[in-house]
Structure formats: C-alpha cells, structure tokens
Design a protein around this motif. Structure first.
Motif, short mmCIF file in Angstrom:
data_model
loop_
_atom_site.label_atom_id
_atom_site.label_comp_id
_atom_site.label_asym_id
_atom_site.label_seq_id
_atom_site.Cartn_x
_atom_site.Cartn_y
_atom_site.Cartn_z
N ASP A 162 2.16 2.40 5.32
CA ASP A 162 3.46 2.96 5.97
C ASP A 162 3.28 4.27 6.48
O ASP A 162 2.53 5.11 6.10
CB ASP A 162 4.65 2.96 4.95
N THR A 177 15.68 0.04 -2.91
CA THR A 177 14.33 -0.45 -3.32
C THR A 177 13.24 -0.36 -2.19
O THR A 177 12.19 -0.13 -2.18
CB THR A 177 14.06 -1.67 -4.24
N ILE A 207 11.22 2.91 -0.92
CA ILE A 207 9.98 3.23 -1.49
C ILE A 207 8.97 2.98 -0.46
O ILE A 207 8.52 1.80 -0.49
CB ILE A 207 9.84 2.83 -3.05
N GLU A 215 11.24 -1.28 -12.97
CA GLU A 215 10.25 -0.59 -12.35
C GLU A 215 10.65 0.24 -11.27
O GLU A 215 11.53 -0.24 -10.32
CB GLU A 215 8.99 -1.34 -11.87
N ASP A 216 10.21 1.24 -10.79
CA ASP A 216 10.59 2.34 -10.07
C ASP A 216 12.20 2.34 -9.86
O ASP A 216 12.81 2.55 -8.93
CB ASP A 216 10.07 1.58 -8.47
N ASP A 244 2.88 15.64 1.21
CA ASP A 244 3.41 14.33 1.06
C ASP A 244 4.78 14.08 1.75
O ASP A 244 5.21 12.68 2.19
CB ASP A 244 3.52 13.89 -0.50
N SER A 303 9.58 8.62 -1.98
CA SER A 303 10.90 7.84 -1.70
C SER A 303 11.28 8.59 -0.44
O SER A 303 11.22 9.67 -0.08
CB SER A 303 11.74 8.59 -3.01
N ARG A 342 18.45 1.28 -6.44
CA ARG A 342 17.52 1.98 -7.42
C ARG A 342 18.96 3.31 -8.02
O ARG A 342 19.66 3.47 -7.28
CB ARG A 342 16.77 3.05 -6.82
N ARG A 398 0.04 6.19 -1.99
CA ARG A 398 1.01 6.78 -2.83
C ARG A 398 2.45 6.43 -2.41
O ARG A 398 2.82 5.95 -1.37
CB ARG A 398 1.06 8.26 -2.13
N LYS A 399 3.24 6.44 -3.54
CA LYS A 399 4.63 5.90 -3.45
C LYS A 399 5.52 7.09 -3.21
O LYS A 399 5.48 8.04 -3.97
CB LYS A 399 5.02 5.37 -4.74
N ASN A 440 4.88 3.10 0.69
CA ASN A 440 3.49 3.27 0.21
C ASN A 440 2.72 3.75 1.33
O ASN A 440 2.23 3.14 2.24
CB ASN A 440 2.84 1.99 -0.16
#
Length: 212
Positions: A146, A105, A108, A57-58, A167, A117, A90, A114-115, A110
């Motif tokens: 965050d 990892t 990433i 994942e991710d 974003d 990078s 990642r 919204r995630k 939040n």
C-alpha cells in the motif's frame, strides 16, 4: 455523532442523544442507555440483550446474535444456525464495558510489511499546524503493498512532517480546497482513490509530495 452536536441538541430540546450501533446483517448491536454519563462520550454503548461482541485480530468487531443473517429464503441451503457477523469495524472496550469504534478493518494498510492504521496517520496529520481537515487512503503499490496518500485542507500548500515518526509520513500529501463527500455527507473515499490514481481535478488544487 460528534459530542458537540449531541450537546447542542440537548441544550435546544432537553433530550439526550442515545448512540446506537447496528448493521444490515444483524440489526441492533449496541445502545447507550446513559448518554449523560461522561464515560459514554465517544462510544456506542454496551451490547443489546442477546448480543455478544468479541474483538478479533486487529481489534475487529465480531457480533454473535440469533438475529444474524444466514441466507436467502428459497435460495440458500445453509445451516439454520446464525453465523458470527463481522460488520467491518474495529473497536475497543472502555473500562465501563462500552464499545468504542476506532476505525474500519479496511483502514489497516500494509506498507512494506508493516501494518499501519489510517486513523493513526490522520490523527498525526491533524495535529500539524495549518491543517483544518485531513483524510488518508491507501493506494495499491506493487513494491510496497500500500502507498499512503493524504489529502488535507489548510492554508499552506505544504505540511511540515519532520516531527512525525517515519511510518506516519504519507508517500504523497495533496492539498485540496475541500474533501469530497457523498450525498449523505460522508467522506467520499472512492472519490479520493480516483484523485490519487488520476490527474487532479480542477476543483482540487494544490499539492505537495513527501517521500515516506
């Protein structure tokens, strides 16, 4: 290793630099056997014999190896089989089957559900006029999850971020004379977190804020 440094080493010595990827818990993970190949640039090669890499994942790198750490001798009574190891990186696969590392990892964030990078924000800011270096961190925020804070080295006190997607615009942008590094020359993100939480130190002067 930066491509320019590898090419400079080859010009001076006649030897190619072979990229190697590993971690303490498993040892060697991947190795670049053909560093002279154009498609090898920016990658860490292909899995070593006996190593299987999957992306979870991710895009999290998950390593399967019989050499993986599975406990402390004399202290742990865990199973004898080696568990999968997650080095905290990642990655993505190239068409040739090489592994490219694209971040950590922990990078990433939040932000309001919204995630986002960290690497993507850094790339976006690096493309702005007047930026020579940039580093982005996430600071815990009770309302947002965050809060994105960016540090940059450049000639101007402020950055024109109007061309960026909303974003990717940090909540706070701080100009510094230089980015802090560890004794090994790596970016000192712990130091950046200290600066983001407390008063700016004198050697890190100038700042500008932007609402995201």
């Amino acid at each position: 290793l930066r491509r320019e440094d590898a090419e400079a080493f080859h010009r001076r010595t006649g030897h190619h630099v072979h990229q190697f990827y590993g971690c303490t818990e498993v040892g060697g993970i991947s190795y670049e056997r053909e560093p002279q190949a154009q498609s090898s640039h920016g990658t860490v090669g292909s899995p070593l014999p006996g190593i299987r890499i999957e992306l979870g994942e991710d895009e999290e790198v998950i390593v399967h190896s019989e050499a993986a750490y599975c406990g402390h001798m004399g202290r742990d009574s865990t199973a004898l089989s080696s568990p999968p190891v997650q080095p905290g990186d990642r990655g993505e696969w190239t068409p040739e089957g090489r592994l490219r590392l694209i971040g950590r990892t922990a990078d990433i964030l939040n932000v309001g559900g919204r995630k986002i990078s960290v690497a993507k924000v850094e790339r976006a800011l690096s493309g702005l006029a007047g930026v020579s270096e940039v580093a982005v961190i996430g600071v815990e925020d009770a309302a947002r999850g965050d809060r994105i804070v960016a540090f940059f080295v450049g000639k101007s006190d402020e950055l024109a971020t109007s061309s960026l997607p909303r974003d990717l615009v940090p909540r706070e942008i701080i100009r510094v004379d230089s980015l802090p590094t560890t004794e090994r020359g790596k970016l000192d993100r712990a130091r950046l977190h200290e600066l983001a939480r407390g008063p700016r130190c004198r050697e890190f002067v100038g700042s500008s804020s932007r609402g995201s």
